[in-house]
Design an enzyme around this catalytic site. Structure first.
Site, mmCIF file in Angstrom:
data_model
loop_
_atom_site.group_PDB
_atom_site.id
_atom_site.type_symbol
_atom_site.label_atom_id
_atom_site.label_comp_id
_atom_site.label_asym_id
_atom_site.label_seq_id
_atom_site.Cartn_x
_atom_site.Cartn_y
_atom_site.Cartn_z
ATOM 1 N N ASP A 1 -12.738 7.324 -6.891
ATOM 2 C CA ASP A 1 -12.195 6.043 -6.436
ATOM 3 C C ASP A 1 -12.448 4.982 -7.510
ATOM 4 O O ASP A 1 -13.581 4.800 -7.923
ATOM 5 C CB ASP A 1 -12.885 5.634 -5.125
ATOM 6 C CG ASP A 1 -12.228 4.440 -4.455
ATOM 7 O OD1 ASP A 1 -11.488 3.703 -5.141
ATOM 8 O OD2 ASP A 1 -12.448 4.247 -3.249
ATOM 9 N N ASP B 1 0.857 -1.195 0.000
ATOM 10 C CA ASP B 1 0.000 0.000 0.000
ATOM 11 C C ASP B 1 0.891 1.242 0.000
ATOM 12 O O ASP B 1 1.763 1.373 0.848
ATOM 13 C CB ASP B 1 -0.875 -0.008 1.260
ATOM 14 C CG ASP B 1 -1.968 1.058 1.225
ATOM 15 O OD1 ASP B 1 -1.826 2.037 0.459
ATOM 16 O OD2 ASP B 1 -2.950 0.919 1.969
#
Length: 777
Positions: free
Chosen positions: A483, A139
């Protein structure tokens, strides 16, 4: 809809479960945290005190989970009260732990579902079972160091201290991957083998041909830059390939289990597509490099390239091999398994369903789903008291962190049901935004609001409720999701896909001036391809023919430069889509929108999104320059023979210039202090707050206007057992929704694992060990 909030920010102090050094004092812990199953479980797993230092990026924490392990490792956990008894199918852990051959386990899902805690706890349990284990974070907004309560950044495996478990942690360093690309691409060669001399050869040759004016047009092209610009996302693909390199080396051969803590859904889907993209891109650059070997010094000089390309080709081919290794690894059922992580909400279940479809389409092996944060039947008032106590440390961090201290603070309550649909969003918005609404509404006639933060903190609910609040006030409002793993349609219970504004309807019949838009990355990608369309290089080849340079034109055509321009890199689609929003908001038919609210992707994605206009500005700038200079050179040659008639304008140049202008508009919009405001959304946990601190610092560094932070899901002092009863009923509905997703590719086809909602934040090896024993049965 009942609320659970109440603590005023920073008002509660003292009473922690840690001493001043950040080490947990077991006696104090047992007294202050009595009644907490997690705290009791941690105590059961603790031995003698250790001297492990707290993770340097975090303050001393009140969480029992940050307790260090004893030097000899944890004793087996004693029987302790469990927060929930999951009805997991037997043999989950036994299957994951079976055999000594290496296995890769990737945990992915919606942001904020607890992927890091699940990954780290599984790694701890595998290590306790005797596997030499590496847990890796891919991440861009890392939380692994926070979860392990030890710094594992730096791009190399770090052995966990204070325990004899064979466990290493690693946060991938994307900058290292970029450096490797630059080394392989030969960046910086210009001044070395053949740099200046090659360039001067080009000038001499052109001048001897009586065509010095052509080189004037070409010399600013810097064609070599086309070889030296890493695409967005390359860092992650190369970084994962680097992990494979680690474990292939003799010194890392001992790892038998590698657990990946992946980025949120949209990012992970991009990660899975990256090997294909990078493989194709590298193949083009490698082919170009090889052809340069046989090219004349004049052509090589245009690229600032030396005589031999062998070393650069060798490095790039090694890079390509690693990327292909990752591509194969993702799909190897004998070595790799994806586990989807979600939470018991409609939004979480729907996103997981879409993720599974994508995994199936990519032939990624996935046979399990874990539903985390389930409120168990044994959780009551004592749980709520512990939750309130645990959130104090995070609220104090928000109040005292230098980067967050100047911001307006908004406390949003934890609610007992999922916030979905216009009526619920309207109610939630009235509660959340009432104290800051007037300040936010002042100033410019048209304003932009970007809400961002760690995954799963409630960005979609907060941004949607803000949009409804503006619309209720009579302001024509557009709410936009950037998103890649959209939840906006789920939040409004209405399909907002398609890439154009959709009028949002209320079941109450209210006529709200409210529209929603989910950006369509595929549509944006198609538009970008149209802009860059070069008919396989035909247009460029025509231009080169027009130069009349004979063998030089032939060699440049043979390099197939057009191919380098026809593959938009991952990540570009979102930036183009945002630029499109900024662009169409300028159009007369959209001039009525007074408030535009962006529901952004989780932190790492958002930071990349904010920097993409700069990347695209540079890369599109190169493409525009290339087209313009070649067009100008062609015109110059034509003018020589046609008596000065002006050359035809390149349509592609006009398209690229328009795209570049919209990028500039987007970049300016992000940084406009009068019209734009970024709002950080977080939750009252130390890990989420630590990530918010880093996000605030990055935003301030980028010059993004930041004035407000929302602390969402705060449990209020007046919360009672009735609140949890309502939560349990709401979660039961979401679990039933999951079970109804039948079919060969439905969520119901996966093995279901249930994990509890803990009353304290799961941080540090002891807490992870206890949590892992509850979950990974």
């Amino acid at each position: 809809m009942a609320l659970a909030s109440g603590n005023r920010l920073g008002s509660a102090r003292g009473q922690t479960c840690a001493d001043a050094s950040g080490r947990v004092a077991p006696r104090l812990l047992s007294r202050a945290c009595s009644g907490s199953p997690l705290a009791l479980g941690v105590l059961a797993c603790l031995g003698a005190a250790s001297s492990v230092k707290p993770h340097p990026r975090l303050p001393a924490t009140t969480s029992a989970a940050s307790a260090p392990l004893p030097a000899r490792g944890p004793a087996p956990c004693a029987a302790v009260p469990t927060v929930v008894t999951p009805d997991n199918a037997t043999g989950v852990f036994e299957e994951l732990a079976a055999g000594q051959q290496r296995k890769y386990i990737m945990i992915s899902g919606k942001g904020g579902v607890g992927k890091t805690s699940l990954s780290a706890s599984l790694a701890v349990k595998l290590a306790a079972a005797g596997h030499t284990t590496l847990v890796v974070s891919t991440d861009p907004a890392h939380s692994l160091s926070d979860s392990l309560a030890q710094d594992v950044s730096g791009g190399r495996p770090v052995l966990l201290q204070g325990t004899d478990l064979p466990l290493w942690g690693l946060e991938i360093d994307p900058e290292e991957a970029k450096r490797e690309f630059f080394e392989g691409s030969g960046a910086g060669q210009d001044g070395e083998a053949g740099g200046p001399s090659a360039a001067s050869q080009v000038s001499d040759f052109m001048n001897r041909m009586g065509m010095g004016f052509v080189i004037d047009q070409l010399k600013e092209l810097k064609l070599g830059e086309l070889l030296n610009t890493p695409p967005p996302g390359l860092d992650e693909a190369v970084a994962i390939a680097k992990v494979v390199q680690f474990v292939q080396a003799a010194e890392y051969a001992r790892f038998s289990r590698i657990v990946f803590d992946t980025a949120p859904t949209g990012h992970t889907l991009r990660l899975l597509a990256l090997p294909d993209f990078v493989d194709a891109s590298l193949a083009k650059v490698i082919r170009l490099r090889k052809k340069l070997n046989g090219a004349t010094s004049v052509v090589r000089g245009l690229f600032g390239a030396g005589e031999s390309q062998d070393e650069a080709v060798e490095k790039l081919e090694l890079l390509q091999q690693r990327v292909r290794m990752v591509k194969a690894l993702f799909r190897d059922k004998t070595q790799t398994e994806f586990i989807i992580a979600t939470i018991p909400t409609y939004l979480g279940v729907n996103e997981s369903s879409r993720l599974l479809q994508a995994l199936r389409a990519e032939q990624i092996p996935c046979k399990r789903i874990i539903v985390n944060q389930i409120v168990g039947p044994q959780q009551g008032d004592a749980y709520l008291r512990m939750k309130m106590k645990d959130q104090i440390a995070a609220l104090e961090m928000v109040a005292n962190d230098p980067g967050l201290r100047p911001l307006r603070k908004v406390i949003a309550p934890m609610v007992d049901v999922e916030v979905r649909g216009v009526p619920a969003l309207s109610y939630f918005g009235n509660v959340v935004w009432k104290d800051v609404y007037d300040q936010m509404n002042q100033g410019a006639d048209r304003k932009f609001f970007l809400l961002g933060g760690k995954g799963g903190v409630g960005k979609t609910s907060c941004s949607s409720s803000l949009a409804v609040h503006f619309a209720n006030d009579g302001l024509p409002t557009l709410v936009v999701s950037t998103d890649p793993a959209h939840s906006l349609s789920d939040a409004f219970d209405q399909d907002l896909s398609g890439g154009s504004p959709v009028k949002i309807t209320s079941p109450l019949g209210d006529e709200l001036p409210l529209w929603g838009l989910q950006l369509d990355p595929e549509q944006a990608k198609a538009e970008l391809r149209a802009v860059l369309a070069d008919d396989g290089g035909k247009k460029l080849n025509e231009t080169l023919d027009g130069l009349g340079l004979g063998v030089i034109s032939d060699q440049l055509k043979d390099l197939q430069l057009g191919e380098l321009l026809d593959t938009p890199p991952p990540g570009v689609d979102e930036a183009i889509a945002i630029a499109k929003v900024v662009q169409f908001l300028k159009a007369p038919e959209y001039s009525h929108f007074k408030r535009i609210v962006f529901d952004t992707a989780p932190t790492g994605h958002t930071l990349r999104l904010l920097s993409l206009p700069d990347f695209l500005d540079a890369s599109i700038g190169k493409l525009v320059r290339l087209r313009q200079k070649l067009s100008a050179a062609t015109s110059a040659v034509k003018n020589l023979f046609s008596g000065g008639q002006p050359g035809e304008e390149d349509v592609a140049v006009k398209r690229l210039e328009a795209l570049q202008a919209s990028m500039e508009d987007a970049k300016a919009m992000f940084r406009n202090q009068q019209t734009t405001e970024f709002i950080i959304v977080t939750i009252p946990t130390v890990m989420a707050t630590a990530e918010s601190c880093r996000l605030a610092s990055a935003l301030q560094h980028e010059g993004i206007p930041l004035k407000t932070i929302i602390v969402n899901q705060v449990v209020q002092a007046n919360a009672t057992d009735k609140f949890l009863t309502a939560r349990r009923a709401d979660q039961a509905r979401a679990l039933h929704h999951l079970e109804e997703d039948t079919g060969p590719d439905g969520l119901a086809s996966l093995q279901l694992i249930k994990a509890p909602l803990c009353d304290l934040e799961v941080r540090g090896v002891p807490a992870l060990s206890y949590f892992g024993n509850v979950v990974w049965k």
